[in-house]
Motif scaffolding. Structure first.
Motif, PDB file in Angstrom:
ATOM      1  N   PHE A 167       0.823  -1.206   0.000  1.00 41.47           N
ATOM      2  CA  PHE A 167       0.000   0.000   0.000  1.00 41.47           C
ATOM      3  C   PHE A 167       0.864   1.265   0.000  1.00 41.47           C
ATOM      4  N   ILE A 168       2.070   1.169   0.580  1.00 35.68           N
ATOM      5  CA  ILE A 168       2.974   2.325   0.552  1.00 35.68           C
ATOM      6  C   ILE A 168       3.510   2.549  -0.845  1.00 35.68           C
ATOM      7  N   LEU A 169       3.924   1.475  -1.508  1.00 35.50           N
ATOM      8  CA  LEU A 169       4.403   1.608  -2.887  1.00 35.50           C
ATOM      9  C   LEU A 169       3.296   2.118  -3.798  1.00 35.50           C
ATOM     10  N   ASN A 170       2.078   1.632  -3.583  1.00 36.04           N
ATOM     11  CA  ASN A 170       0.945   2.108  -4.395  1.00 36.04           C
ATOM     12  C   ASN A 170       0.691   3.586  -4.155  1.00 36.04           C
ATOM     13  N   TYR A 171       0.784   3.988  -2.883  1.00 33.02           N
ATOM     14  CA  TYR A 171       0.580   5.408  -2.551  1.00 33.02           C
ATOM     15  C   TYR A 171       1.641   6.273  -3.218  1.00 33.02           C
ATOM     16  N   LEU A 172       2.892   5.842  -3.145  1.00 33.15           N
ATOM     17  CA  LEU A 172       3.975   6.621  -3.737  1.00 33.15           C
ATOM     18  C   LEU A 172       3.839   6.703  -5.253  1.00 33.15           C
ATOM     19  N   SER A 173       3.361   5.623  -5.863  1.00 29.90           N
ATOM     20  CA  SER A 173       3.213   5.635  -7.322  1.00 29.90           C
ATOM     21  C   SER A 173       2.105   6.570  -7.780  1.00 29.90           C
ATOM     22  N   LYS A 174       1.170   6.859  -6.867  1.00 31.04           N
ATOM     23  CA  LYS A 174       0.047   7.736  -7.217  1.00 31.04           C
ATOM     24  C   LYS A 174       0.260   9.170  -6.735  1.00 31.04           C
ATOM     25  N   ASN A 175       1.280   9.377  -5.912  1.00 33.50           N
ATOM     26  CA  ASN A 175       1.530  10.704  -5.342  1.00 33.50           C
ATOM     27  C   ASN A 175       2.953  11.121  -5.682  1.00 33.50           C
ATOM     28  N   LYS A 176       3.097  11.860  -6.759  1.00 31.86           N
ATOM     29  CA  LYS A 176       4.424  12.209  -7.266  1.00 31.86           C
ATOM     30  C   LYS A 176       5.223  13.033  -6.265  1.00 31.86           C
ATOM     31  N   THR A 177       4.555  13.946  -5.562  1.00 32.75           N
ATOM     32  CA  THR A 177       5.260  14.785  -4.588  1.00 32.75           C
ATOM     33  C   THR A 177       5.829  13.932  -3.456  1.00 32.75           C
ATOM     34  N   ALA A 178       5.010  13.013  -2.945  1.00 34.93           N
ATOM     35  CA  ALA A 178       5.476  12.136  -1.870  1.00 34.93           C
ATOM     36  C   ALA A 178       6.631  11.264  -2.347  1.00 34.93           C
ATOM     37  N   LEU A 179       6.535  10.767  -3.577  1.00 37.12           N
ATOM     38  CA  LEU A 179       7.604   9.942  -4.137  1.00 37.12           C
ATOM     39  C   LEU A 179       8.892  10.753  -4.261  1.00 37.12           C
ATOM     40  N   GLN A 180       8.768  11.975  -4.733  1.00 41.06           N
ATOM     41  CA  GLN A 180       9.954  12.840  -4.839  1.00 41.06           C
ATOM     42  C   GLN A 180      10.573  13.073  -3.468  1.00 41.06           C
ATOM     43  N   ASP A 181       9.735  13.295  -2.465  1.00 42.45           N
ATOM     44  CA  ASP A 181      10.243  13.541  -1.116  1.00 42.45           C
ATOM     45  C   ASP A 181      11.037  12.336  -0.597  1.00 42.45           C
ATOM     46  N   VAL A 182      10.480  11.134  -0.779  1.00 45.22           N
ATOM     47  CA  VAL A 182      11.167   9.932  -0.307  1.00 45.22           C
ATOM     48  C   VAL A 182      12.505   9.760  -1.011  1.00 45.22           C
ATOM     49  N   LEU A 183      12.524   9.960  -2.313  1.00 45.34           N
ATOM     50  CA  LEU A 183      13.769   9.789  -3.072  1.00 45.34           C
ATOM     51  C   LEU A 183      14.789  10.872  -2.717  1.00 45.34           C
ATOM     52  N   LYS A 184      14.333  12.113  -2.572  1.00 47.67           N
ATOM     53  CA  LYS A 184      15.249  13.197  -2.203  1.00 47.67           C
ATOM     54  C   LYS A 184      15.884  12.948  -0.843  1.00 47.67           C
ATOM     55  N   TYR A 185      15.127  12.271   0.031  1.00 50.14           N
ATOM     56  CA  TYR A 185      15.661  11.996   1.367  1.00 50.14           C
ATOM     57  C   TYR A 185      16.847  11.034   1.323  1.00 50.14           C
ATOM     58  N   HIS A 186      16.970  10.286   0.237  1.00 49.22           N
ATOM     59  CA  HIS A 186      18.084   9.336   0.093  1.00 49.22           C
ATOM     60  C   HIS A 186      19.324   9.976  -0.522  1.00 49.22           C
ATOM     61  N   VAL A 187      19.251  11.289  -0.786  1.00 49.76           N
ATOM     62  CA  VAL A 187      20.333  11.959  -1.515  1.00 49.76           C
ATOM     63  C   VAL A 187      20.931  13.085  -0.683  1.00 49.76           C
ATOM     64  N   VAL A 188      22.263  13.155  -0.695  1.00 45.36           N
ATOM     65  CA  VAL A 188      23.013  14.209  -0.009  1.00 45.36           C
ATOM     66  C   VAL A 188      23.849  14.949  -1.039  1.00 45.36           C
ATOM     67  N   SER A 189      23.953  16.248  -0.894  1.00 47.72           N
ATOM     68  CA  SER A 189      24.795  17.032  -1.803  1.00 47.72           C
ATOM     69  C   SER A 189      26.273  16.736  -1.550  1.00 47.72           C
ATOM     70  N   GLY A 190      27.045  16.687  -2.632  1.00 44.27           N
ATOM     71  CA  GLY A 190      28.475  16.437  -2.512  1.00 44.27           C
ATOM     72  C   GLY A 190      28.798  14.961  -2.655  1.00 44.27           C
ATOM     73  N   LYS A 191      30.063  14.670  -2.856  1.00 38.73           N
ATOM     74  CA  LYS A 191      30.537  13.303  -2.996  1.00 38.73           C
ATOM     75  C   LYS A 191      31.175  12.888  -1.671  1.00 38.73           C
ATOM     76  N   VAL A 192      30.460  12.052  -0.916  1.00 39.91           N
ATOM     77  CA  VAL A 192      30.895  11.671   0.436  1.00 39.91           C
ATOM     78  C   VAL A 192      31.185  10.170   0.464  1.00 39.91           C
ATOM     79  N   TYR A 193      32.442   9.818   0.630  1.00 46.31           N
ATOM     80  CA  TYR A 193      32.825   8.409   0.688  1.00 46.31           C
ATOM     81  C   TYR A 193      32.682   7.880   2.112  1.00 46.31           C
ATOM     82  N   SER A 194      32.681   6.564   2.234  1.00 46.23           N
ATOM     83  CA  SER A 194      32.471   5.943   3.545  1.00 46.23           C
ATOM     84  C   SER A 194      33.537   6.356   4.546  1.00 46.23           C
ATOM     85  N   SER A 195      34.737   6.623   4.071  1.00 45.64           N
ATOM     86  CA  SER A 195      35.820   7.033   4.968  1.00 45.64           C
ATOM     87  C   SER A 195      35.569   8.408   5.584  1.00 45.64           C
TER      88      SER A 195
END
Length: 299
Positions: A70-98
């Protein structure tokens, strides 16, 4: 994915960090089909492919499959919510594990939400909001991907206290926290709360809860015995570990057949990320050692 991982390791060992196309192309090479499909569906593919540099905590296909449908279905129907979830997985800059450190809060593209980084077992385990990084430092021309095995969802936007207030099965805990006056202590950064449900409090001997609510010292001791300084997601807990609480005594972690127990309490809902740490929901109230024979806790 295994073949690419071997190639990546060889590449790093021989030439440093190798670039394998832009971030979208690299994600496709890594086999992150669901992630790529959702990025395209959200209209973010061009930005991710040509912008940056970015650091992406990229969930595997298996990670997305663990989300309720139901969450995947909700995200597929709500573009703004989907964008928010994906943006949350992204950080500016190139940051390595070290460059990652324990309790680092990395600002995501979904301001003001931040991704909490934790490092356990002397650096062997790195997590983002509790999701273990299973393949770090996958290098692209415009950034880096750290592959994670769980989607960073729900997005932590509440403090620990607000999360307790808004959870319908934690009403008794909220009452106890208010009576003890420790809400401010739960506002510190980098905490772990083992939160007993209303049913857990109902298991206490008759009259115990009422007596506790009248004894602020004992109540405070019991409640702070449920709080750990430091963010201990499930990935950071190990069988037999003794974890120091704010009350001063240790709770003991036991893990068997996938079941996690804290003293005698089973973790029934792990890893609720909040802005200042993590909450694990448990099915029994934890009693500090000095009170286990106290008449206060007996019928």
């Amino acid at each position: 994915m295994k073949v690419l991982a071997v190639v990546s390791v060889l590449c790093v060992l021989t030439t440093g960090y190798c670039q394998q196309g832009n971030l979208v192309e690299l994600a496709e090479q890594l086999g992150a089909k669901t992630l790529v499909a959702l990025v395209k569906e959200a209209g973010l593919a061009e930005t991710i492919a040509t912008g940056g540099p970015f650091t992406i905590f990229g969930p595997t296909d298996e990670a997305f499959s663990k989300l309720p449908k139901f969450i995947l279905n909700y995200l597929s129907k709500n573009k703004t919510a989907l964008q928010d979830v994906l943006k949350y997985h992204v950080v500016s800059g190139k940051v390595y594990s070290s460059q990652l450190s324990n309790e680092l809060e990395a600002a995501s593209l979904l301001a003001p939400a931040k991704i909490r980084i934790n490092i356990y077992q002397g650096g062997k385990v790195i997590t983002a909001d509790g999701s273990p990084v299973v393949m770090p430092d996958q290098n692209a021309t415009n950034g880096v991907i750290h592959v994670v095995n769980r989607v960073l969802f729900p997005i932590p936007l509440e403090t620990m206290v607000d999360a307790v207030k808004n959870d319908r099965q934690l009403k008794t805990l909220l009452t106890a926290v208010s009576a003890a006056g420790i809400a401010s202590a739960l506002g510190a950064d980098g905490l772990t709360l083992f939160a007993p449900t209303d049913r857990a409090f109902a298991k206490l001997p008759a009259g115990t809860l009422n007596n506790l609510l009248k004894n602020k010292t004992a109540l405070t001791d019991v409640l702070t015995y449920h709080v750990v300084k430091g963010t201990d997601f499930s990935a950071g807990l190990s069988n037999g570990a003794k974890v120091a609480t704010l009350e001063g005594k240790n709770v003991v972690v036991s893990i068997q057949n996938g079941e996690v127990k804290i003293d005698n309490a089973v973790v029934i809902r792990p890893d609720d990320a909040v802005t200042n740490g993590v909450i694990h929901i448990i099915d029994n109230v934890l009693i500090p050692p000095q009170y286990r024979q106290d008449p206060l806790f007996r019928n």
